[in-house]
Enzyme design. Structure first.
Site, PDB file in Angstrom:
ATOM      1  CE1 TYR A 159     -62.894 -12.170  65.996  1.00 47.80           C
ATOM      2  CE2 TYR A 159     -61.371 -11.308  67.624  1.00 47.80           C
ATOM      3  CZ  TYR A 159     -62.581 -11.889  67.313  1.00 47.80           C
ATOM      4  OH  TYR A 159     -63.464 -12.179  68.309  1.00 47.80           O
ATOM      5  CE  LYS A 166     -65.341  -5.177  71.410  1.00 49.06           C
ATOM      6  NZ  LYS A 166     -66.336  -4.827  72.441  1.00 49.06           N
TER       7      LYS A 166
HETATM    8  P1  NDP Z   1     -71.295 -13.173  74.807  1.00 46.08           P
HETATM    9  O1  NDP Z   1     -71.439 -13.620  73.410  1.00 46.08           O
HETATM   10  O2  NDP Z   1     -71.081 -14.189  75.868  1.00 46.08           O
HETATM   11  O3  NDP Z   1     -72.542 -12.243  75.244  1.00 46.08           O
HETATM   12  C1  NDP Z   1     -72.921 -11.184  74.404  1.00 46.08           C
HETATM   13  C2  NDP Z   1     -74.017 -10.394  75.052  1.00 46.08           C
HETATM   14  O4  NDP Z   1     -74.335  -9.278  74.194  1.00 46.08           O
HETATM   15  C3  NDP Z   1     -75.307 -11.169  75.235  1.00 46.08           C
HETATM   16  O5  NDP Z   1     -75.940 -10.746  76.424  1.00 46.08           O
HETATM   17  C4  NDP Z   1     -76.137 -10.763  74.012  1.00 46.08           C
HETATM   18  O6  NDP Z   1     -77.541 -10.852  74.225  1.00 46.08           O
HETATM   19  C5  NDP Z   1     -75.719  -9.304  73.887  1.00 46.08           C
HETATM   20  N1  NDP Z   1     -75.955  -8.752  72.545  1.00 46.08           N
HETATM   21  C6  NDP Z   1     -75.370  -9.107  71.386  1.00 46.08           C
HETATM   22  N2  NDP Z   1     -75.863  -8.372  70.367  1.00 46.08           N
HETATM   23  C7  NDP Z   1     -76.781  -7.521  70.910  1.00 46.08           C
HETATM   24  C8  NDP Z   1     -77.627  -6.535  70.377  1.00 46.08           C
HETATM   25  N3  NDP Z   1     -77.653  -6.252  69.060  1.00 46.08           N
HETATM   26  N4  NDP Z   1     -78.437  -5.858  71.218  1.00 46.08           N
HETATM   27  C9  NDP Z   1     -78.446  -6.130  72.554  1.00 46.08           C
HETATM   28  N5  NDP Z   1     -77.658  -7.067  73.109  1.00 46.08           N
HETATM   29  C10 NDP Z   1     -76.831  -7.767  72.293  1.00 46.08           C
HETATM   30  O7  NDP Z   1     -70.067 -12.142  74.794  1.00 46.08           O
HETATM   31  P2  NDP Z   1     -69.006 -11.762  75.939  1.00 46.08           P
HETATM   32  O8  NDP Z   1     -69.669 -11.747  77.240  1.00 46.08           O
HETATM   33  O9  NDP Z   1     -67.799 -12.577  75.732  1.00 46.08           O
HETATM   34  O10 NDP Z   1     -68.624 -10.276  75.474  1.00 46.08           O
HETATM   35  C11 NDP Z   1     -69.184  -9.119  76.078  1.00 46.08           C
HETATM   36  C12 NDP Z   1     -68.387  -7.919  75.608  1.00 46.08           C
HETATM   37  O11 NDP Z   1     -67.019  -8.071  75.995  1.00 46.08           O
HETATM   38  C13 NDP Z   1     -68.374  -7.738  74.093  1.00 46.08           C
HETATM   39  O12 NDP Z   1     -68.412  -6.378  73.760  1.00 46.08           O
HETATM   40  C14 NDP Z   1     -67.047  -8.346  73.690  1.00 46.08           C
HETATM   41  O13 NDP Z   1     -66.582  -7.823  72.471  1.00 46.08           O
HETATM   42  C15 NDP Z   1     -66.184  -7.943  74.863  1.00 46.08           C
HETATM   43  N6  NDP Z   1     -64.977  -8.730  75.052  1.00 46.08           N
HETATM   44  C16 NDP Z   1     -65.041 -10.094  75.270  1.00 46.08           C
HETATM   45  C17 NDP Z   1     -63.874 -10.813  75.507  1.00 46.08           C
HETATM   46  C18 NDP Z   1     -63.873 -12.285  75.771  1.00 46.08           C
HETATM   47  O14 NDP Z   1     -62.769 -12.881  75.836  1.00 46.08           O
HETATM   48  N7  NDP Z   1     -65.023 -12.937  75.952  1.00 46.08           N
HETATM   49  C19 NDP Z   1     -62.559 -10.165  75.509  1.00 46.08           C
HETATM   50  C20 NDP Z   1     -62.611  -8.733  75.288  1.00 46.08           C
HETATM   51  C21 NDP Z   1     -63.776  -8.066  75.082  1.00 46.08           C
HETATM   52  P3  NDP Z   1     -78.395 -12.130  73.589  1.00 46.08           P
HETATM   53  O15 NDP Z   1     -77.793 -13.346  74.169  1.00 46.08           O
HETATM   54  O16 NDP Z   1     -79.798 -11.901  74.055  1.00 46.08           O
HETATM   55  O17 NDP Z   1     -78.242 -12.025  72.114  1.00 46.08           O
END
Ligand code: NDP
Length: 260
Positions: A159, A166
């Site tokens: 990964y 990050k």
């Molecule tokens: P999801 O995949 O559930 O949601 C991702 C979100 O980011 C969506 O709203 C998506 O929009 C948006 N997105 C992705 N690419 C783009 C882009 N190029 N421009 C604008 N919006 C974008 O992810 P999570 O909610 O799980 O993750 C959110 C954050 O938290 C991330 O940064 C992730 O790395 C971090 N994180 C998550 C963890 C987890 O366990 N889930 C743990 C630690 C950190 P759309 O659907 O319209 O593409």
């Protein structure tokens, strides 16, 4: 300019971003919900925020593109007249987890572009806007919150590109915390652990972490919920940490603790 404080939440439409958007709405923030592809998810978040009763707008913008970032900021200013809080939440994980001896450059660039380059330059863009607003006394202070990860400091052999992105984002927190303090802009980092979202719904990923939980990986040994990350952001957004900047708030069930 509206009276509510205004939050711009990237990827505010789904998962953790939706949890953040809703918790900010509950404490009175107007919310600009950014999304990239999933309009239905953004609309659902908009409806839930409307029920809470604060102003809300959705804006499609791919945060990796400079023109889209400009549009996102201009749209927020046009609709609300202010930005008090930027949450850099949008992020992606590689579709296939590959050993770091096999990582492909294309995937590496895509992950770094979204998770690191985009928040770096969006922060730069929004910070300039915030400085202008503070200097003209339109707002009295502002906040920036980066959603990093336990992967900022925990290696995973398959990964690598995500971990590097990050870890880099954690330095972005430090850099802008140092640079923006003189203007009254505090910068914070939330470091989530395992959170139940689409990102972690992939069967192989869910199975892997469920096995880790079964072995007792964290003191609060369960999956976290998006709203729990949202509540941590809301605590920052209330302004209760005025003498803290560059602060990292782990929202991870205590995973970061060492035990011997
Ligand atoms: P999801 O995949 O559930 O949601 C991702 C979100 O980011 C969506 O709203 C998506 O929009 C948006 N997105 C992705 N690419 C783009 C882009 N190029 N421009 C604008 N919006 C974008 O992810 P999570 O909610 O799980 O993750 C959110 C954050 O938290 C991330 O940064 C992730 O790395 C971090 N994180 C998550 C963890 C987890 O366990 N889930 C743990 C630690 C950190 P759309 O659907 O319209 O593409």
């Amino acid at each position: 300019m509206i009276d509510n404080r205004v939050a711009l939440v990237t990827g505010g439409s789904r998962g953790i971003g939706r949890g953040i958007s809703l918790e900010l709405a509950k404490i009175g923030y107007a919310v600009l919900v950014n999304f990239n592809e999933d309009l239905d998810a953004a609309d659902e978040t908009r409806r839930e925020i409307e029920q809470i009763g604060v102003p809300v707008e959705c804006c499609q913008a791919d945060v990796t593109a400079r023109s889209h970032r400009d549009l996102l900021v201009e749209f927020t200013m046009e609709r609300f007249g202010r930005i008090d809080l930027l949450v850099n939440n949008a992020g992606i994980a590689p579709k296939v987890r590959m050993d770091i001896l096999e990582t492909e450059e294309k995937t590496f660039d895509k992950i770094l572009n979204t998770n690191l380059r985009a928040p770096y330059f969006l922060t730069q863009r929004v910070a300039r806007e915030m400085i202008g607003l503070i200097e003209s006394k339109a707002i009295d202070r502002a906040f920036i919150v980066n959603i990093a990860s336990l992967r900022s400091y925990t290696a995973a052999k398959n990964y690598g590109e995500y971990c590097v992105s990050k870890a880099g984002l954690s330095m972005v927190t430090k850099l802008f915390a140092v640079r923006l303090a003189e203007f009254g802009i505090n910068v914070y980092e939330i470091s989530p652990g395992l959170i139940e979202t689409d990102m972690t719904l992939v069967e192989s990923v869910r199975d892997y972490y469920n096995a880790k939980l079964a072995a007792g990986m964290a003191p609060i040994n369960r999956w976290g919920k998006p709203e729990e990350v949202g509540r941590a952001v809301a605590a920052i957004a209330r302004g209760d940490f005025p003498f803290s900047t560059g602060m990292v708030l782990p929202t991870d069930g205590g995973f970061h603790l060492r035990e011997l």
